[in-house]
Design a protein around this motif. Structure first.
Motif, mmCIF file in Angstrom:
data_model
loop_
_atom_site.group_PDB
_atom_site.id
_atom_site.type_symbol
_atom_site.label_atom_id
_atom_site.label_comp_id
_atom_site.label_asym_id
_atom_site.label_seq_id
_atom_site.Cartn_x
_atom_site.Cartn_y
_atom_site.Cartn_z
ATOM 1 N N VAL A 109 0.844 -1.195 0.000
ATOM 2 C CA VAL A 109 0.000 0.000 0.000
ATOM 3 C C VAL A 109 0.883 1.250 0.000
ATOM 4 O O VAL A 109 1.754 1.409 0.864
ATOM 5 C CB VAL A 109 -0.922 0.030 1.239
ATOM 6 C CG1 VAL A 109 -1.823 1.264 1.200
ATOM 7 C CG2 VAL A 109 -1.763 -1.245 1.318
ATOM 8 N N TYR A 110 0.655 2.120 -0.971
ATOM 9 C CA TYR A 110 1.350 3.410 -0.986
ATOM 10 C C TYR A 110 0.667 4.348 -0.003
ATOM 11 O O TYR A 110 -0.539 4.591 -0.094
ATOM 12 C CB TYR A 110 1.336 4.014 -2.390
ATOM 13 C CG TYR A 110 2.354 3.394 -3.319
ATOM 14 C CD1 TYR A 110 3.720 3.509 -3.059
ATOM 15 C CD2 TYR A 110 1.951 2.695 -4.452
ATOM 16 C CE1 TYR A 110 4.659 2.937 -3.911
ATOM 17 C CE2 TYR A 110 2.882 2.126 -5.308
ATOM 18 C CZ TYR A 110 4.232 2.250 -5.028
ATOM 19 O OH TYR A 110 5.157 1.687 -5.868
ATOM 20 N N MET A 111 1.455 4.878 0.939
ATOM 21 C CA MET A 111 0.921 5.742 1.984
ATOM 22 C C MET A 111 1.681 7.062 2.000
ATOM 23 O O MET A 111 2.700 7.224 1.315
ATOM 24 C CB MET A 111 0.996 5.012 3.332
ATOM 25 C CG MET A 111 0.210 3.690 3.316
ATOM 26 S SD MET A 111 0.451 2.640 4.774
ATOM 27 C CE MET A 111 -0.306 3.653 6.027
ATOM 28 N N ASP A 112 1.185 8.007 2.784
ATOM 29 C CA ASP A 112 1.729 9.366 2.763
ATOM 30 C C ASP A 112 3.228 9.408 3.037
ATOM 31 O O ASP A 112 3.960 10.195 2.420
ATOM 32 C CB ASP A 112 1.002 10.243 3.794
ATOM 33 C CG ASP A 112 -0.432 10.546 3.385
ATOM 34 O OD1 ASP A 112 -0.752 10.375 2.190
ATOM 35 O OD2 ASP A 112 -1.228 10.954 4.264
ATOM 36 N N ARG A 113 3.688 8.588 3.958
ATOM 37 C CA ARG A 113 5.088 8.668 4.380
ATOM 38 C C ARG A 113 5.976 7.589 3.769
ATOM 39 O O ARG A 113 7.085 7.350 4.256
ATOM 40 C CB ARG A 113 5.160 8.615 5.907
ATOM 41 C CG ARG A 113 4.530 9.844 6.563
ATOM 42 C CD ARG A 113 4.593 9.778 8.071
ATOM 43 N NE ARG A 113 4.041 10.994 8.679
ATOM 44 C CZ ARG A 113 3.849 11.153 9.984
ATOM 45 N NH1 ARG A 113 4.165 10.175 10.823
ATOM 46 N NH2 ARG A 113 3.343 12.279 10.451
ATOM 47 N N CYS A 114 5.502 6.953 2.715
ATOM 48 C CA CYS A 114 6.345 5.987 2.002
ATOM 49 C C CYS A 114 7.484 6.728 1.299
ATOM 50 O O CYS A 114 7.251 7.727 0.609
ATOM 51 C CB CYS A 114 5.538 5.211 0.962
ATOM 52 S SG CYS A 114 4.391 4.000 1.652
ATOM 53 N N VAL A 115 8.698 6.233 1.455
ATOM 54 C CA VAL A 115 9.838 6.806 0.734
ATOM 55 C C VAL A 115 9.754 6.429 -0.738
ATOM 56 O O VAL A 115 9.968 7.258 -1.626
ATOM 57 C CB VAL A 115 11.164 6.316 1.353
ATOM 58 C CG1 VAL A 115 12.349 6.809 0.526
ATOM 59 C CG2 VAL A 115 11.283 6.790 2.799
ATOM 60 N N ASN A 116 9.446 5.166 -0.999
ATOM 61 C CA ASN A 116 9.277 4.707 -2.380
ATOM 62 C C ASN A 116 7.903 5.125 -2.892
ATOM 63 O O ASN A 116 6.888 4.867 -2.244
ATOM 64 C CB ASN A 116 9.419 3.187 -2.466
ATOM 65 C CG ASN A 116 10.854 2.736 -2.310
ATOM 66 O OD1 ASN A 116 11.759 3.560 -2.242
ATOM 67 N ND2 ASN A 116 11.071 1.433 -2.244
ATOM 68 N N LYS A 117 7.873 5.733 -4.041
ATOM 69 C CA LYS A 117 6.635 6.190 -4.660
ATOM 70 C C LYS A 117 6.333 5.336 -5.895
ATOM 71 O O LYS A 117 7.195 4.605 -6.378
ATOM 72 C CB LYS A 117 6.759 7.668 -5.054
ATOM 73 C CG LYS A 117 7.104 8.594 -3.886
ATOM 74 C CD LYS A 117 6.023 8.572 -2.808
ATOM 75 C CE LYS A 117 6.371 9.528 -1.665
ATOM 76 N NZ LYS A 117 5.351 9.502 -0.580
ATOM 77 N N PRO A 118 5.091 5.412 -6.412
ATOM 78 C CA PRO A 118 4.766 4.649 -7.628
ATOM 79 C C PRO A 118 5.778 4.920 -8.732
ATOM 80 O O PRO A 118 6.134 6.072 -9.001
ATOM 81 C CB PRO A 118 3.373 5.171 -7.994
ATOM 82 C CG PRO A 118 2.780 5.593 -6.685
ATOM 83 C CD PRO A 118 3.921 6.159 -5.893
ATOM 84 N N SER A 119 6.250 3.826 -9.363
ATOM 85 C CA SER A 119 7.343 3.951 -10.325
ATOM 86 C C SER A 119 7.007 3.421 -11.709
ATOM 87 O O SER A 119 7.778 3.623 -12.649
ATOM 88 C CB SER A 119 8.568 3.189 -9.799
ATOM 89 O OG SER A 119 8.270 1.802 -9.680
ATOM 90 N N THR A 153 -3.364 2.311 -3.422
ATOM 91 C CA THR A 153 -3.241 3.543 -2.658
ATOM 92 C C THR A 153 -3.904 3.323 -1.300
ATOM 93 O O THR A 153 -4.677 2.372 -1.112
ATOM 94 C CB THR A 153 -3.932 4.717 -3.369
ATOM 95 O OG1 THR A 153 -5.351 4.459 -3.410
ATOM 96 C CG2 THR A 153 -3.396 4.889 -4.788
ATOM 97 N N PHE A 154 -3.627 4.200 -0.364
ATOM 98 C CA PHE A 154 -4.225 4.080 0.963
ATOM 99 C C PHE A 154 -5.747 4.150 0.888
ATOM 100 O O PHE A 154 -6.452 3.360 1.528
ATOM 101 C CB PHE A 154 -3.688 5.185 1.873
ATOM 102 C CG PHE A 154 -4.237 5.142 3.265
ATOM 103 C CD1 PHE A 154 -3.777 4.214 4.186
ATOM 104 C CD2 PHE A 154 -5.228 6.034 3.663
ATOM 105 C CE1 PHE A 154 -4.286 4.168 5.477
ATOM 106 C CE2 PHE A 154 -5.738 5.996 4.951
ATOM 107 C CZ PHE A 154 -5.268 5.064 5.857
ATOM 108 N N ASN A 155 -6.268 5.068 0.084
ATOM 109 C CA ASN A 155 -7.724 5.203 -0.024
ATOM 110 C C ASN A 155 -8.365 3.963 -0.638
ATOM 111 O O ASN A 155 -9.472 3.567 -0.255
ATOM 112 C CB ASN A 155 -8.075 6.446 -0.843
ATOM 113 C CG ASN A 155 -7.815 7.733 -0.075
ATOM 114 O OD1 ASN A 155 -7.821 7.746 1.159
ATOM 115 N ND2 ASN A 155 -7.574 8.819 -0.797
ATOM 116 N N ASP A 156 -7.684 3.341 -1.593
ATOM 117 C CA ASP A 156 -8.204 2.100 -2.173
ATOM 118 C C ASP A 156 -8.255 0.998 -1.117
ATOM 119 O O ASP A 156 -9.196 0.195 -1.079
ATOM 120 C CB ASP A 156 -7.337 1.648 -3.347
ATOM 121 C CG ASP A 156 -7.527 2.519 -4.584
ATOM 122 O OD1 ASP A 156 -8.587 3.159 -4.686
ATOM 123 O OD2 ASP A 156 -6.610 2.563 -5.428
ATOM 124 N N ALA A 157 -7.230 0.950 -0.267
ATOM 125 C CA ALA A 157 -7.211 -0.056 0.799
ATOM 126 C C ALA A 157 -8.369 0.165 1.768
ATOM 127 O O ALA A 157 -9.009 -0.795 2.222
ATOM 128 C CB ALA A 157 -5.877 -0.008 1.538
#
Length: 252
Positions: A109-119, A153-157
């Motif tokens: 899940v991509y969250m606000d404080r993830c260092v890695n972003k969608p690539s 994404t977090f909202n999708d989760a």
């Protein structure tokens, strides 16, 4: 002999067709299996078999089914891990250990404080992560093959959590309610003794933890945070630790 995991569509009424080059090589070259040997087989879902090898070739292995029964190693609960995307290669370790500790599925899940972003490379990463999950399930002899779902994404989760009976949300700033307290609540106890398999989601934040906005969104859905104890765990430790606590609570 270790359990051979095959796809459900490789299992017929009377025979099992092994077509994976890796499995063919492992059976014939590593295990030195020969015609007449009996092999324990799982279809990765609800059935396990005993197959007798009838044919071995470079193109495939044919087994006749001599026994079939429901899996006897099913957990008494269903748990899925929703993991905030960590720095590489931590996710590989998380997937491996989570499968060993009973996770039926893992969703990054991509969250606000993830260092890695969608690539744009997520699909390639999923292939690698699923292979790791497949290897881990062979190690722990789980009856089912866990699925590594696509990145969300977090909202999708958040939209998925309504499908679960419980959502466990370990949060380092929670000081009042521990995971033990949660597992002793009346609602949780009733699920454990009802005879029905409870569906549990575990949500773990990335290295930077949950943002204030994410915590507020979770709490607005009635999802309350829990503490895992006095120590603050790394993201690659928190998920497996929570899964281990659930295994103790439900299985031991």
């Amino acid at each position: 002999m270790n359990i051979l995991y095959v796809k459900p569509d490789e299992v017929g009424e009377k025979q099992i067709q092994v077509t994976s080059p890796e499995d063919i090589r492992h059976l014939s070259k590593v295990l030195r299996a020969k015609v007449g040997d009996k092999v324990p087989v799982s279809d990765g879902s609800e059935w396990e078999y005993v197959g007798r090898i009838e044919e071995i070739s470079e193109d495939g292995i044919v087994l006749s089914i001599v026994d079939k029964q429901k899996h006897g190693r099913e957990l008494s609960y269903h748990v899925e891990l929703f993991q905030g995307v960590p720095k590489s290669p931590k996710l590989e370790l998380i997937v491996r250990k989570s499968v060993e500790l009973g996770a039926s599925a893992i969703t990054p899940v991509y969250m606000d404080r993830c260092v890695n972003k969608p690539s744009g490379r997520e699909e390639k990463k999923l292939v690698r992560l699923q292979k790791i999950a497949d290897e881990a399930v062979k190690q722990c002899l789980s009856p089912r093959t866990p699925i590594v779902h696509e990145y969300l994404t977090f909202n999708d989760a958040l939209n998925i959590f309504s499908e679960f009976d419980f959502v466990i949300f370990p949060y380092e700033n929670e000081e009042n309610v521990t995971l033990k307290d949660f597992l002793l609540t009346e609602a949780c106890r009733e699920k454990k003794i009802s005879g029905k398999i409870p569906r549990i989601a575990v949500l773990i934040g990335p290295e930077g933890g949950f943002s204030t906005d994410e915590v507020e969104k979770l709490e607005s859905l009635g999802i309350r945070p829990v503490s895992l104890g006095k120590s603050i765990l790394r993201t690659e430790t928190a998920g497996p630790a929570t899964l281990a606590m659930l295994m103790y609570a439900f299985e031991l």
